[in-house]
Motif scaffolding. Structure first.
Motif, PDB file in Angstrom:
ATOM      1  N   ASP A  57       0.839  -1.215   0.000  1.00 57.23           N
ATOM      2  CA  ASP A  57       0.000   0.000   0.000  1.00 57.23           C
ATOM      3  C   ASP A  57       0.866   1.254   0.000  1.00 57.23           C
ATOM      4  O   ASP A  57       0.570   2.223  -0.681  1.00 57.23           O
ATOM      5  CB  ASP A  57      -0.925   0.024   1.229  1.00 57.23           C
ATOM      6  N   ARG A  58       1.943   1.218   0.778  1.00 57.91           N
ATOM      7  CA  ARG A  58       2.842   2.376   0.865  1.00 57.91           C
ATOM      8  C   ARG A  58       3.530   2.609  -0.483  1.00 57.91           C
ATOM      9  O   ARG A  58       3.773   3.735  -0.886  1.00 57.91           O
ATOM     10  CB  ARG A  58       3.884   2.109   1.967  1.00 57.91           C
ATOM     11  N   VAL A  59       3.870   1.521  -1.165  1.00 62.35           N
ATOM     12  CA  VAL A  59       4.581   1.625  -2.444  1.00 62.35           C
ATOM     13  C   VAL A  59       3.636   2.035  -3.574  1.00 62.35           C
ATOM     14  O   VAL A  59       3.904   2.961  -4.333  1.00 62.35           O
ATOM     15  CB  VAL A  59       5.276   0.279  -2.788  1.00 62.35           C
ATOM     16  N   CYS A  60       2.504   1.348  -3.675  1.00 65.36           N
ATOM     17  CA  CYS A  60       1.600   1.537  -4.823  1.00 65.36           C
ATOM     18  C   CYS A  60       0.532   2.601  -4.595  1.00 65.36           C
ATOM     19  O   CYS A  60      -0.019   3.141  -5.560  1.00 65.36           O
ATOM     20  CB  CYS A  60       0.907   0.222  -5.168  1.00 65.36           C
ATOM     21  N   GLY A  61       0.208   2.865  -3.331  1.00 66.97           N
ATOM     22  CA  GLY A  61      -0.899   3.779  -3.036  1.00 66.97           C
ATOM     23  C   GLY A  61      -2.143   2.997  -2.670  1.00 66.97           C
ATOM     24  O   GLY A  61      -2.226   1.784  -2.901  1.00 66.97           O
ATOM     25  N   THR A  62      -3.118   3.678  -2.081  1.00 69.13           N
ATOM     26  CA  THR A  62      -4.340   2.995  -1.638  1.00 69.13           C
ATOM     27  C   THR A  62      -5.589   3.737  -2.120  1.00 69.13           C
ATOM     28  O   THR A  62      -5.554   4.940  -2.361  1.00 69.13           O
ATOM     29  CB  THR A  62      -4.399   2.900  -0.101  1.00 69.13           C
ATOM     30  N   ILE A  63      -6.662   2.979  -2.231  1.00 67.64           N
ATOM     31  CA  ILE A  63      -7.952   3.554  -2.606  1.00 67.64           C
ATOM     32  C   ILE A  63      -8.834   3.559  -1.367  1.00 67.64           C
ATOM     33  O   ILE A  63      -8.951   2.536  -0.684  1.00 67.64           O
ATOM     34  CB  ILE A  63      -8.623   2.724  -3.731  1.00 67.64           C
ATOM     35  N   ASP A  64      -9.431   4.702  -1.070  1.00 68.96           N
ATOM     36  CA  ASP A  64     -10.349   4.808   0.066  1.00 68.96           C
ATOM     37  C   ASP A  64     -11.712   4.266  -0.384  1.00 68.96           C
ATOM     38  O   ASP A  64     -12.514   4.965  -0.994  1.00 68.96           O
ATOM     39  CB  ASP A  64     -10.469   6.273   0.498  1.00 68.96           C
ATOM     40  N   ILE A  65     -11.934   2.984  -0.061  1.00 73.45           N
ATOM     41  CA  ILE A  65     -13.161   2.305  -0.519  1.00 73.45           C
ATOM     42  C   ILE A  65     -14.410   2.967   0.059  1.00 73.45           C
ATOM     43  O   ILE A  65     -15.403   3.182  -0.633  1.00 73.45           O
ATOM     44  CB  ILE A  65     -13.129   0.802  -0.124  1.00 73.45           C
ATOM     45  N   GLU A  66     -14.351   3.320   1.348  1.00 68.15           N
ATOM     46  CA  GLU A  66     -15.512   3.928   2.012  1.00 68.15           C
ATOM     47  C   GLU A  66     -15.960   5.200   1.283  1.00 68.15           C
ATOM     48  O   GLU A  66     -17.128   5.396   0.980  1.00 68.15           O
ATOM     49  CB  GLU A  66     -15.162   4.242   3.477  1.00 68.15           C
ATOM     50  N   LYS A  67     -14.979   6.048   0.971  1.00 66.48           N
ATOM     51  CA  LYS A  67     -15.289   7.301   0.282  1.00 66.48           C
ATOM     52  C   LYS A  67     -15.816   7.024  -1.129  1.00 66.48           C
ATOM     53  O   LYS A  67     -16.718   7.710  -1.621  1.00 66.48           O
ATOM     54  CB  LYS A  67     -14.028   8.173   0.213  1.00 66.48           C
ATOM     55  N   ALA A  68     -15.225   6.016  -1.773  1.00 67.30           N
ATOM     56  CA  ALA A  68     -15.646   5.677  -3.138  1.00 67.30           C
ATOM     57  C   ALA A  68     -17.098   5.199  -3.154  1.00 67.30           C
ATOM     58  O   ALA A  68     -17.873   5.556  -4.048  1.00 67.30           O
ATOM     59  CB  ALA A  68     -14.735   4.597  -3.703  1.00 67.30           C
ATOM     60  N   LEU A  69     -17.474   4.418  -2.140  1.00 66.93           N
ATOM     61  CA  LEU A  69     -18.834   3.871  -2.103  1.00 66.93           C
ATOM     62  C   LEU A  69     -19.854   4.903  -1.626  1.00 66.93           C
ATOM     63  O   LEU A  69     -20.964   4.994  -2.147  1.00 66.93           O
ATOM     64  CB  LEU A  69     -18.875   2.633  -1.200  1.00 66.93           C
ATOM     65  N   THR A  70     -19.491   5.696  -0.631  1.00 67.30           N
ATOM     66  CA  THR A  70     -20.453   6.665  -0.084  1.00 67.30           C
ATOM     67  C   THR A  70     -20.580   7.930  -0.924  1.00 67.30           C
ATOM     68  O   THR A  70     -21.669   8.414  -1.188  1.00 67.30           O
ATOM     69  CB  THR A  70     -20.089   7.055   1.372  1.00 67.30           C
ATOM     70  N   ASP A  71     -19.419   8.477  -1.393  1.00 67.60           N
ATOM     71  CA  ASP A  71     -19.457   9.738  -2.155  1.00 67.60           C
ATOM     72  C   ASP A  71     -19.374   9.545  -3.663  1.00 67.60           C
ATOM     73  O   ASP A  71     -19.520  10.498  -4.427  1.00 67.60           O
ATOM     74  CB  ASP A  71     -18.305  10.668  -1.726  1.00 67.60           C
ATOM     75  N   GLY A  72     -19.073   8.310  -4.075  1.00 71.90           N
ATOM     76  CA  GLY A  72     -18.985   8.041  -5.519  1.00 71.90           C
ATOM     77  C   GLY A  72     -17.760   8.653  -6.182  1.00 71.90           C
ATOM     78  O   GLY A  72     -17.738   8.872  -7.391  1.00 71.90           O
ATOM     79  N   VAL A  73     -16.706   8.960  -5.389  1.00 71.03           N
ATOM     80  CA  VAL A  73     -15.477   9.513  -5.978  1.00 71.03           C
ATOM     81  C   VAL A  73     -14.308   8.561  -5.742  1.00 71.03           C
ATOM     82  O   VAL A  73     -14.273   7.842  -4.743  1.00 71.03           O
ATOM     83  CB  VAL A  73     -15.109  10.907  -5.376  1.00 71.03           C
ATOM     84  N   LYS A  74     -13.378   8.555  -6.679  1.00 66.49           N
ATOM     85  CA  LYS A  74     -12.204   7.697  -6.542  1.00 66.49           C
ATOM     86  C   LYS A  74     -11.183   8.409  -5.653  1.00 66.49           C
ATOM     87  O   LYS A  74     -10.401   9.241  -6.131  1.00 66.49           O
ATOM     88  CB  LYS A  74     -11.590   7.415  -7.911  1.00 66.49           C
ATOM     89  N   ALA A  75     -11.234   8.129  -4.370  1.00 70.54           N
ATOM     90  CA  ALA A  75     -10.302   8.778  -3.437  1.00 70.54           C
ATOM     91  C   ALA A  75      -9.022   7.952  -3.379  1.00 70.54           C
ATOM     92  O   ALA A  75      -8.988   6.871  -2.794  1.00 70.54           O
ATOM     93  CB  ALA A  75     -10.943   8.876  -2.063  1.00 70.54           C
TER      94      ALA A  75
END
Length: 349
Positions: A113-131
């Motif tokens: 995760d530190r190397v590649c980066g992470t996706i905030d799934i909660e934000k993606a599902l609730t706000d519909g944005v790719k965080a």
């Protein structure tokens, strides 16, 4: 040009004594990043990290899109993020900035995760944005990613780094959400052979392999110790003494990058390079490709547009020694086998 006034003064590249193999491999990768990076193997305390940092300090600044986490190039679509590309398509004016070429140190304990980066799934599902929280690969885009003790890094992580370095892109996928961003960097790995080699299939993916050893000559050892003492006592004054040489080398690298596309390598030499790879039983074609690229890069560095046999002689060991099949108990060939085969095929005295 590199500045002499810095918060943490860096030892000048042109002041580094010896270790010519390592210095040449690094410079050629800067001239043509498509060579595929460098693996530097050598004893502890031989200046591996110092040399890589000194190289970065030497390089010219690059233009980036201001406040962009990927160091996007405002003029090259292959080196910009999707967001920047959309801004250009919609006709927005981009604010740009000049920065030093980034160098990212990969810590040994880094997670994927530190190397590649992470996706905030909660934000993606609730706000519909790719965080997306960018990782080290995003930071390294258009720069150098340095991994000390790469032979101690988890094989899976090494694979991820090599994949990104080869493709120029990093893709993060989680729960059906996918994000892709540019990750074009020069991968430099270093390690101590006593702590084990990389697996052959990973080692083969590094463009070049430089071997360095502890300087044996007493005179040179004294010179290195004296230089270090002078630098530690007054770094800015020490750097000032090498500023002309630093500026000249920076200019030489910039000119070589411009000249590279004009450099030619004759058909006869290309056939002989492939003949060497064939005789040495080098698997795949990566060895042929890297040797051709490195030969062109060294010709450009010398200010020429035609590759010579001498150019090939200087770089072929760096490009092939780590691709030779070997007995599991043997260490990597010092280059004797590669040079002997080169001399036979090129009828080199």
């Amino acid at each position: 040009m590199a500045s002499t006034q810095q918060d943490r003064p860096i030892f000048p590249f042109t002041a580094i004594v010896g270790q010519e193999e390592m210095k040449l491999a690094l410079i050629l990768n800067v001239i043509d990043p498509k060579i595929g990076g460098v693996m530097i193997m050598g004893d502890r305390g031989t200046g591996k990290s110092t040399t890589v940092r000194a190289l970065v300090d030497l390089l010219p600044e690059i233009e980036v899109v201001a406040n962009d986490p990927f160091n996007s190039d405002p003029k090259d679509t292959e080196s910009m993020s999707e967001e920047v590309r959309q801004q250009i398509t919609s006709g927005q004016t981009l604010e740009t900035a000049q920065i030093k070429i980034p160098m990212v140190d990969l810590p040994l304990g880094a997670t994927e995760d530190r190397v590649c980066g992470t996706i905030d799934i909660e934000k993606a599902l609730t706000d519909g944005v790719k965080a997306f929280e960018p990782g080290l690969l995003a930071k390294a885009n258009r720069g150098i990613l340095y991994v000390d003790e790469v032979n101690l890094l988890d094989d899976h992580l090494v694979d991820v780094l090599l994949d990104s370095a080869a493709s120029g892109w990093n893709t993060v996928e989680r729960e059906g959400i996918s994000i892709c961003h540019p990750a074009r960097f020069i991968l430099v790995g270093s390690g101590n052979p006593e702590e084990g080699e990389l697996r052959p299939q990973l080692l083969d993916r590094f463009g070049m392999h430089a071997q360095i050893g502890t300087v044996k000559e007493p005179d040179l050892r004294v010179k290195i110790v004296e230089q270090r003492s002078e630098f530690d006592a007054n770094p800015n004054e020490f750097r000032a003494g090498y500023q002309i040489a630093q500026d000249e080398l920076t200019t030489k690298i910039i000119e070589a990058r411009k000249l590279l596309s004009k450099v030619q390598i004759s058909y006869e030499y290309r056939v002989q390079i492939s003949q060497i790879c064939s005789e040495l039983n080098v698997d795949g074609l990566r060895g042929d490709i890297v040797t051709n690229r490195a030969a062109k890069a060294i010709a450009a560095f010398e200010g020429r547009v035609e590759v010579t046999a001498e150019d090939i002689s200087r770089i072929i060991t760096l490009c092939l020694r780590h691709r030779l099949r070997k007995d599991p108990l043997e260490t990597i060939d010092s280059g004797t086998k590669v040079q002997d085969t080169f001399r036979d095929i090129f009828a080199w005295a």
